[in-house]
Each structure stands twice: as structure tokens, then as C-alpha cells.
Design a protein around this motif. Structure first.
Motif, PDB file in Angstrom:
ATOM      1  N   ASP A  92       0.854  -0.634   0.134  1.00 46.20           N
ATOM      2  CA  ASP A  92      -0.143  -0.196   0.183  1.00 46.20           C
ATOM      3  C   ASP A  92       0.812   1.272  -0.032  1.00 46.20           C
ATOM      4  OD1 ASP A  92      -1.517   2.242   1.615  1.00 46.20           O
ATOM      5  OD2 ASP A  92      -2.980   0.737   0.948  1.00 46.20           O
ATOM      6  N   LYS A  93       0.722   2.283  -1.097  1.00 44.35           N
ATOM      7  CA  LYS A  93       1.952   3.078  -1.073  1.00 44.35           C
ATOM      8  C   LYS A  93       1.381   3.884  -0.383  1.00 44.35           C
ATOM      9  CE  LYS A  93       3.582   6.130  -5.291  1.00 44.35           C
ATOM     10  NZ  LYS A  93       3.846   6.433  -6.019  1.00 44.35           N
ATOM     11  N   GLU A  94       0.423   4.511   0.371  1.00 46.16           N
ATOM     12  CA  GLU A  94       0.516   5.152   1.849  1.00 46.16           C
ATOM     13  C   GLU A  94       0.813   4.686   2.390  1.00 46.16           C
ATOM     14  OE1 GLU A  94      -3.586   7.626   4.187  1.00 46.16           O
ATOM     15  OE2 GLU A  94      -3.946   6.232   2.022  1.00 46.16           O
ATOM     16  N   ILE A  95       0.569   4.061   2.838  1.00 40.64           N
ATOM     17  CA  ILE A  95       0.995   2.735   4.091  1.00 40.64           C
ATOM     18  C   ILE A  95       2.527   2.952   4.030  1.00 40.64           C
ATOM     19  CG2 ILE A  95       1.739   1.314   5.687  1.00 40.64           C
ATOM     20  CD1 ILE A  95      -1.734   0.643   5.161  1.00 40.64           C
ATOM     21  N   VAL A  96       3.617   2.739   3.242  1.00 40.09           N
ATOM     22  CA  VAL A  96       4.780   2.565   2.466  1.00 40.09           C
ATOM     23  C   VAL A  96       5.145   4.201   2.959  1.00 40.09           C
ATOM     24  CG1 VAL A  96       6.507   2.198   1.397  1.00 40.09           C
ATOM     25  CG2 VAL A  96       4.406   0.102   1.505  1.00 40.09           C
ATOM     26  N   LEU A  97       4.360   4.587   2.113  1.00 41.85           N
ATOM     27  CA  LEU A  97       5.213   6.323   2.323  1.00 41.85           C
ATOM     28  C   LEU A  97       5.289   7.058   3.623  1.00 41.85           C
ATOM     29  CD1 LEU A  97       3.525   8.085  -0.769  1.00 41.85           C
ATOM     30  CD2 LEU A  97       5.806   7.705  -0.752  1.00 41.85           C
ATOM     31  N   GLU A  98       4.096   6.577   4.962  1.00 41.01           N
ATOM     32  CA  GLU A  98       4.010   7.026   6.062  1.00 41.01           C
ATOM     33  C   GLU A  98       5.531   6.594   6.632  1.00 41.01           C
ATOM     34  OE1 GLU A  98       3.705   9.639   8.643  1.00 41.01           O
ATOM     35  OE2 GLU A  98       2.195   9.392   7.123  1.00 41.01           O
ATOM     36  N   GLY A 104      13.629   6.187   6.983  1.00 38.27           N
ATOM     37  CA  GLY A 104      14.123   5.690   5.745  1.00 38.27           C
ATOM     38  C   GLY A 104      14.188   4.214   5.492  1.00 38.27           C
ATOM     39  N   ASP A 105      14.753   3.670   6.753  1.00 38.50           N
ATOM     40  CA  ASP A 105      14.704   2.229   6.858  1.00 38.50           C
ATOM     41  C   ASP A 105      14.135   1.042   6.475  1.00 38.50           C
ATOM     42  OD1 ASP A 105      17.614   2.823   6.517  1.00 38.50           O
ATOM     43  OD2 ASP A 105      18.156   2.453   8.896  1.00 38.50           O
ATOM     44  N   ALA A 106      13.129   1.557   6.516  1.00 43.16           N
ATOM     45  CA  ALA A 106      11.659   0.770   6.455  1.00 43.16           C
ATOM     46  C   ALA A 106      11.335   0.703   4.954  1.00 43.16           C
ATOM     47  CB  ALA A 106      10.424   1.946   6.778  1.00 43.16           C
ATOM     48  N   LEU A 107      11.932   1.041   4.052  1.00 45.77           N
ATOM     49  CA  LEU A 107      11.464   0.490   2.495  1.00 45.77           C
ATOM     50  C   LEU A 107      12.107  -0.967   1.984  1.00 45.77           C
ATOM     51  CD1 LEU A 107      11.619   1.249  -0.140  1.00 45.77           C
ATOM     52  CD2 LEU A 107      13.840   2.350  -0.069  1.00 45.77           C
ATOM     53  N   ARG A 108      12.671  -1.294   3.248  1.00 46.39           N
ATOM     54  CA  ARG A 108      13.625  -2.816   3.037  1.00 46.39           C
ATOM     55  C   ARG A 108      12.409  -3.869   3.405  1.00 46.39           C
ATOM     56  NH1 ARG A 108      16.725  -5.024   8.432  1.00 46.39           N
ATOM     57  NH2 ARG A 108      15.995  -3.170  10.094  1.00 46.39           N
ATOM     58  N   PHE A 109      10.920  -3.218   4.157  1.00 48.07           N
ATOM     59  CA  PHE A 109       9.750  -4.187   4.179  1.00 48.07           C
ATOM     60  C   PHE A 109       9.206  -3.629   3.801  1.00 48.07           C
ATOM     61  CE2 PHE A 109      11.754  -3.593   8.581  1.00 48.07           C
ATOM     62  CZ  PHE A 109      12.564  -4.536   8.942  1.00 48.07           C
ATOM     63  N   ALA A 110       9.261  -2.824   2.504  1.00 41.88           N
ATOM     64  CA  ALA A 110       8.156  -2.597   1.302  1.00 41.88           C
ATOM     65  C   ALA A 110       8.153  -3.994   0.261  1.00 41.88           C
ATOM     66  CB  ALA A 110       7.865  -1.126   1.092  1.00 41.88           C
ATOM     67  N   ILE A 113       7.715  -4.070  -5.720  1.00 41.03           N
ATOM     68  CA  ILE A 113       7.671  -2.687  -6.058  1.00 41.03           C
ATOM     69  C   ILE A 113       7.579  -1.911  -5.829  1.00 41.03           C
ATOM     70  CG2 ILE A 113       5.334  -1.970  -7.216  1.00 41.03           C
ATOM     71  CD1 ILE A 113       3.890  -4.677  -8.149  1.00 41.03           C
ATOM     72  N   LEU A 114       7.105  -1.657  -4.689  1.00 40.55           N
ATOM     73  CA  LEU A 114       7.310  -0.035  -3.984  1.00 40.55           C
ATOM     74  C   LEU A 114       8.339   0.070  -3.502  1.00 40.55           C
ATOM     75  CD1 LEU A 114       3.960   0.532  -1.403  1.00 40.55           C
ATOM     76  CD2 LEU A 114       4.551   1.095  -3.976  1.00 40.55           C
ATOM     77  N   GLY A 116      10.877  -0.582  -6.035  1.00 43.53           N
ATOM     78  CA  GLY A 116      11.400   0.627  -6.440  1.00 43.53           C
ATOM     79  C   GLY A 116      11.058   1.178  -7.990  1.00 43.53           C
ATOM     80  N   ASP A 117       8.728   2.104  -6.725  1.00 45.86           N
ATOM     81  CA  ASP A 117       9.067   3.505  -7.398  1.00 45.86           C
ATOM     82  C   ASP A 117       9.553   4.768  -7.171  1.00 45.86           C
ATOM     83  OD1 ASP A 117       7.048   5.938  -6.050  1.00 45.86           O
ATOM     84  OD2 ASP A 117       5.959   4.337  -6.998  1.00 45.86           O
ATOM     85  N   ARG A 118      10.490   5.073  -7.647  1.00 45.41           N
ATOM     86  CA  ARG A 118      10.461   6.354  -7.745  1.00 45.41           C
ATOM     87  C   ARG A 118      10.115   7.471  -6.583  1.00 45.41           C
ATOM     88  NH1 ARG A 118      14.190  10.191 -10.104  1.00 45.41           N
ATOM     89  NH2 ARG A 118      13.007  12.342 -10.773  1.00 45.41           N
ATOM     90  N   GLU A 119       9.085   7.540  -6.218  1.00 44.69           N
ATOM     91  CA  GLU A 119       8.517   8.510  -5.169  1.00 44.69           C
ATOM     92  C   GLU A 119       8.878   7.825  -3.521  1.00 44.69           C
ATOM     93  OE1 GLU A 119       4.443  10.587  -3.834  1.00 44.69           O
ATOM     94  OE2 GLU A 119       4.438   9.012  -5.413  1.00 44.69           O
ATOM     95  N   VAL A 120       8.252   6.366  -3.491  1.00 50.24           N
ATOM     96  CA  VAL A 120       9.082   6.336  -2.524  1.00 50.24           C
ATOM     97  C   VAL A 120      10.697   6.439  -2.118  1.00 50.24           C
ATOM     98  CG1 VAL A 120       8.633   4.084  -1.180  1.00 50.24           C
ATOM     99  CG2 VAL A 120       6.544   4.478  -2.671  1.00 50.24           C
ATOM    100  N   VAL A 121      11.021   5.808  -3.258  1.00 52.69           N
ATOM    101  CA  VAL A 121      12.035   5.766  -2.841  1.00 52.69           C
ATOM    102  C   VAL A 121      13.247   6.936  -2.841  1.00 52.69           C
ATOM    103  CG1 VAL A 121      14.746   5.425  -4.122  1.00 52.69           C
ATOM    104  CG2 VAL A 121      12.497   3.688  -4.531  1.00 52.69           C
ATOM    105  N   LEU A 122      13.060   8.068  -3.723  1.00 50.02           N
ATOM    106  CA  LEU A 122      13.293   9.128  -3.770  1.00 50.02           C
ATOM    107  C   LEU A 122      12.991   9.713  -1.450  1.00 50.02           C
ATOM    108  CD1 LEU A 122      12.280  11.115  -6.344  1.00 50.02           C
ATOM    109  CD2 LEU A 122      14.742  10.564  -5.108  1.00 50.02           C
TER     110      LEU A 122
END
Length: 127
Positions: A92-98, A104-110, A113-114, A116-122
Motif C-alpha cells: 500500500d503506497k500510502e502506508i509505505v510512504l508514511e 527511511g530504512d523501512a523501505l526494505r520491508f515494502a 514493486i514499491l 522500485g517506486d521512484r517517489e517511495v525511494v526518494l
């Protein structure tokens, strides 16, 4: 144990069949209402717990780990709590963005697909 018309007469002597049917229905309704109340009370308790410490999501149980509001509040408090969210909510993009906004390290649990999402990674890199 379930209360039925047949065994209600044994519990309350002198109950006629019509009263037994009505009382059995009422008792089933009350049991259902109590169960719903208990579930709502548990949800409120879990929501308050994750607002205090997002990592409490680990112990919340699958139903609550799949609840978008509870997971959102958990990752708002501790981004790493995303680790304990259901797989659907990790996508869920909204939850992952939050989550990555908080940590920022939470990205590893996304989801992959997310990750690799540009907005999420930035957003994750900005943390």
C-alpha cells in the motif's frame, strides 16, 4: 455452549415453546453483540498501543496487522513497524510512504514493486 429452544426448558423450568424460541433468539443476539463489543474494545486497545509504540504491531495478531488504520498509525510512530504489516499493506503506497517518511530504512520491508517506486525511494533517501 449454544442455547437452543430444546435445552432452554431445562435451564429455565416452565418456559413454553414460544417463549423458549424467543429467549433463545435473544440470547444469541446478546452473545453476538457482546462478541462485537469485545472485538471493538480490542481494536481500540491495539490502536492506542501502536500509537504509543509502533512496534507493538508485532504482537497485535493477523487481523490487526491487516487493518489499514492500525498499520498506518504504527508506521507513523515507528516506520520499521512496516515489517509486521500484512503483505497487502506492505504494498500500500500510502502506508509505505508514511513508513519511509518516519524511517527511511523501512523501505526494505515494502513490497518489491514499491521498493522500485521512484517517489517511495526518494522519500526514503530524504530520511
Amino acid at each position: 455452549p449454544a442455547v437452543s429452544e430444546a435445552n432452554l426448558g431445562h435451564i429455565i423450568p416452565g418456559v413454553c415453546p414460544r417463549q423458549a424460541k424467543f429467549l433463545a433468539g435473544q440470547m444469541s443476539l446478546w452473545r453476538c453483540q457482546f462478541s462485537n463489543w469485545r472485538t471493538r474494545a480490542q481494536r481500540i486497545a491495539v490502536l492506542e498501543a501502536v500509537k504509543q509504540n509502533g512496534y507493538e504491531l508485532e504482537y497485535a495478531g493477523e487481523d490487526f496487522q491487516s487493518d489499514p488504520e492500525i498499520v498506518f498509525e504504527a508506521v507513523r510512530q515507528k516506520g520499521g513497524a512496516l515489517e509486521y504489516a500484512s503483505l497487502d499493506l506492505r504494498a500500500d503506497k500510502e502506508i509505505v510512504l508514511e513508513a519511509v517518511n518516519q524511517d527511511g530504512d523501512a523501505l526494505r520491508f515494502a513490497s518489491d514493486i514499491l521498493q522500485g517506486d521512484r517517489e517511495v525511494v526518494l522519500k526514503a533517501v530524504q530520511q
